[in-house]
Design a protein around this motif. Sequence first.
Motif, mmCIF file in Angstrom:
data_model
loop_
_atom_site.group_PDB
_atom_site.id
_atom_site.type_symbol
_atom_site.label_atom_id
_atom_site.label_comp_id
_atom_site.label_asym_id
_atom_site.label_seq_id
_atom_site.Cartn_x
_atom_site.Cartn_y
_atom_site.Cartn_z
ATOM 1 N N SER A 234 0.849 -1.191 0.000
ATOM 2 C CA SER A 234 0.000 0.000 0.000
ATOM 3 C C SER A 234 0.881 1.237 0.000
ATOM 4 N N ALA A 235 0.476 2.235 -0.774
ATOM 5 C CA ALA A 235 1.230 3.489 -0.850
ATOM 6 C C ALA A 235 0.289 4.658 -0.612
ATOM 7 N N GLU A 236 0.763 5.602 0.190
ATOM 8 C CA GLU A 236 -0.028 6.802 0.459
ATOM 9 C C GLU A 236 0.176 7.799 -0.678
ATOM 10 N N ILE A 237 -0.878 8.057 -1.428
ATOM 11 C CA ILE A 237 -0.818 8.990 -2.547
ATOM 12 C C ILE A 237 -1.207 10.374 -2.040
ATOM 13 N N SER A 238 -0.231 11.267 -1.990
ATOM 14 C CA SER A 238 -0.444 12.580 -1.370
ATOM 15 C C SER A 238 -1.572 13.355 -2.039
ATOM 16 N N SER A 239 -1.606 13.351 -3.361
ATOM 17 C CA SER A 239 -2.596 14.166 -4.067
ATOM 18 C C SER A 239 -4.012 13.689 -3.806
ATOM 19 N N LEU A 240 -4.173 12.374 -3.562
ATOM 20 C CA LEU A 240 -5.497 11.821 -3.326
ATOM 21 C C LEU A 240 -5.843 11.719 -1.852
ATOM 22 N N LYS A 241 -4.828 11.896 -0.999
ATOM 23 C CA LYS A 241 -4.997 11.760 0.447
ATOM 24 C C LYS A 241 -5.625 10.415 0.803
ATOM 25 N N GLN A 242 -5.184 9.376 0.090
ATOM 26 C CA GLN A 242 -5.680 8.037 0.366
ATOM 27 C C GLN A 242 -4.600 7.042 -0.027
ATOM 28 N N LYS A 243 -4.840 5.761 0.290
ATOM 29 C CA LYS A 243 -3.858 4.735 -0.015
ATOM 30 C C LYS A 243 -4.275 3.924 -1.237
ATOM 31 N N ASN A 244 -3.305 3.657 -2.091
ATOM 32 C CA ASN A 244 -3.506 2.798 -3.243
ATOM 33 C C ASN A 244 -2.820 1.473 -2.939
ATOM 34 N N SER A 245 -3.495 0.357 -3.168
ATOM 35 C CA SER A 245 -2.957 -0.945 -2.787
ATOM 36 C C SER A 245 -2.936 -1.910 -3.960
ATOM 37 N N VAL A 246 -1.925 -2.802 -3.946
ATOM 38 C CA VAL A 246 -1.827 -3.873 -4.938
ATOM 39 C C VAL A 246 -1.427 -5.157 -4.217
ATOM 40 N N CYS A 247 -1.817 -6.298 -4.777
ATOM 41 C CA CYS A 247 -1.427 -7.596 -4.228
ATOM 42 C C CYS A 247 -0.448 -8.259 -5.189
ATOM 43 N N LEU A 248 0.647 -8.771 -4.651
ATOM 44 C CA LEU A 248 1.696 -9.374 -5.465
ATOM 45 C C LEU A 248 1.804 -10.864 -5.180
ATOM 46 N N THR A 249 2.174 -11.626 -6.199
ATOM 47 C CA THR A 249 2.477 -13.038 -6.029
ATOM 48 C C THR A 249 3.905 -13.288 -6.503
ATOM 49 N N LYS A 250 4.299 -14.546 -6.527
ATOM 50 C CA LYS A 250 5.663 -14.938 -6.857
ATOM 51 C C LYS A 250 6.151 -14.300 -8.156
ATOM 52 N N ARG A 251 7.373 -13.721 -8.110
ATOM 53 C CA ARG A 251 8.062 -13.107 -9.240
ATOM 54 C C ARG A 251 7.412 -11.816 -9.728
ATOM 55 N N GLU A 252 6.596 -11.219 -8.887
ATOM 56 C CA GLU A 252 6.041 -9.910 -9.202
ATOM 57 C C GLU A 252 6.671 -8.859 -8.304
ATOM 58 N N MET A 253 6.734 -7.628 -8.815
ATOM 59 C CA MET A 253 7.331 -6.528 -8.063
ATOM 60 C C MET A 253 6.414 -5.305 -8.128
ATOM 61 N N ALA A 254 6.269 -4.645 -6.983
ATOM 62 C CA ALA A 254 5.543 -3.371 -6.935
ATOM 63 C C ALA A 254 6.574 -2.250 -6.844
ATOM 64 N N THR A 255 6.354 -1.191 -7.613
ATOM 65 C CA THR A 255 7.237 -0.026 -7.591
ATOM 66 C C THR A 255 6.412 1.216 -7.289
ATOM 67 N N PHE A 256 6.818 1.928 -6.235
ATOM 68 C CA PHE A 256 6.178 3.203 -5.928
ATOM 69 C C PHE A 256 7.121 4.314 -6.357
ATOM 70 N N GLU A 257 6.713 5.063 -7.368
ATOM 71 C CA GLU A 257 7.521 6.169 -7.867
ATOM 72 C C GLU A 257 7.180 7.424 -7.068
ATOM 73 N N LYS A 258 8.138 7.896 -6.289
ATOM 74 C CA LYS A 258 7.892 9.025 -5.395
ATOM 75 C C LYS A 258 7.516 10.293 -6.167
ATOM 76 N N ASN A 259 8.196 10.537 -7.270
ATOM 77 C CA ASN A 259 7.937 11.775 -8.023
ATOM 78 C C ASN A 259 6.563 11.773 -8.668
ATOM 79 N N ARG A 260 6.200 10.655 -9.274
ATOM 80 C CA ARG A 260 4.913 10.562 -9.955
ATOM 81 C C ARG A 260 3.776 10.169 -9.012
ATOM 82 N N GLN A 261 4.144 9.742 -7.798
ATOM 83 C CA GLN A 261 3.131 9.275 -6.848
ATOM 84 C C GLN A 261 2.290 8.166 -7.477
ATOM 85 N N ALA A 262 2.990 7.191 -8.070
ATOM 86 C CA ALA A 262 2.305 6.105 -8.769
ATOM 87 C C ALA A 262 2.799 4.755 -8.263
#
Length: 351
Positions: A234-262
Amino acid sequence: MEEQKYKHFKCNDFVLDDDFREWLNGQAPEKNHLWESWLLANPAGRIEAEKAKTVIYALQIKGKKPETTDIDQQWKRLETSMATVKPLTAESKEITYGRIFTVLKWMAAASIVLAVIFATDRYLLSGRQHTALAPVEQRSDNGQQRDIILPDGTRVKLNAGSVVSYPAQFADNLREVTLTGEAFFQVVSMKNAPFIIHTGKVTTKVLGTSFNVRAYPETDDVQVAVVEGTVKVSAEISSLKQKNSVCLTKREMATFEKNRQALTISPYDEAEQIGWKDGVLHLEKSDFASTIIKLERWYGVKININKDLKPDPTWRFSGSFQNKPLGYILNVMRYPNRFSYSIQSDIVNIQ
């Protein structure tokens, strides 16, 4: 939590603060990592907070709402009663009414201290408070890696230049740690006690699995790569003032880009993400500045760049290096005649 607000707080201020009491009473578990980080970074504030904790528990025994006069009186009794009363000595032959009164005062003061200790133990055992005011901190300096076993048996391999903090004892229903830097986790499975890692605005939640978290402060991204099991990021998206969440399984990666807030999901290269734990330094189209930071961290050196050297923005460095000396990598990087260098102990000069 407004961190600057508490910078000059004293014992009384903490006791009267609604947010502090709410957290201390286990009513704001979402703020655990914020308070842990703040107390860890403010030793003087931690001392005052410990005093406040004692006073709050004493007042809770009396069932009273904290007031300034009560705080002052309670703290003075706890702090001075034992020191100002002289116990009876073996030389005393006579017991006077005055000494009996002194003994009673001493016993009354002692009973308050015991009551506070009893209340604290009962509070901890009840599971309402799952973090200590002074969390355990494990640090891996530049040039080294460390293997750590957490209180629940979870194994953590801490990469260079990283810090992980956690309570001395996890609660029965929750396990939380805070990470700065990079670590590989092999989490012991506990269905009723999720394992949560806080890395700035990104939260990683699992029940039992193995995965890598990369969250160095100077980098633009936070990355979580799953080796086994399922992970929720889960990542806190400043512009939305809420959390965006994803679920990962084996060999998957989540990337939170600080600049793009994505927050995005992608496959990952195993050598690039987790090769470090097997002693492999991997570079993948890394620019000059980023590569220098990686080399400083990996080898535990300080690299000075001559002001006259103007690195080409197009320079990119790739390769996997296992157990290679620093000079070997610098020779690869400088080909053909991009720069020269000298190494003196843990100082590297590039010109």
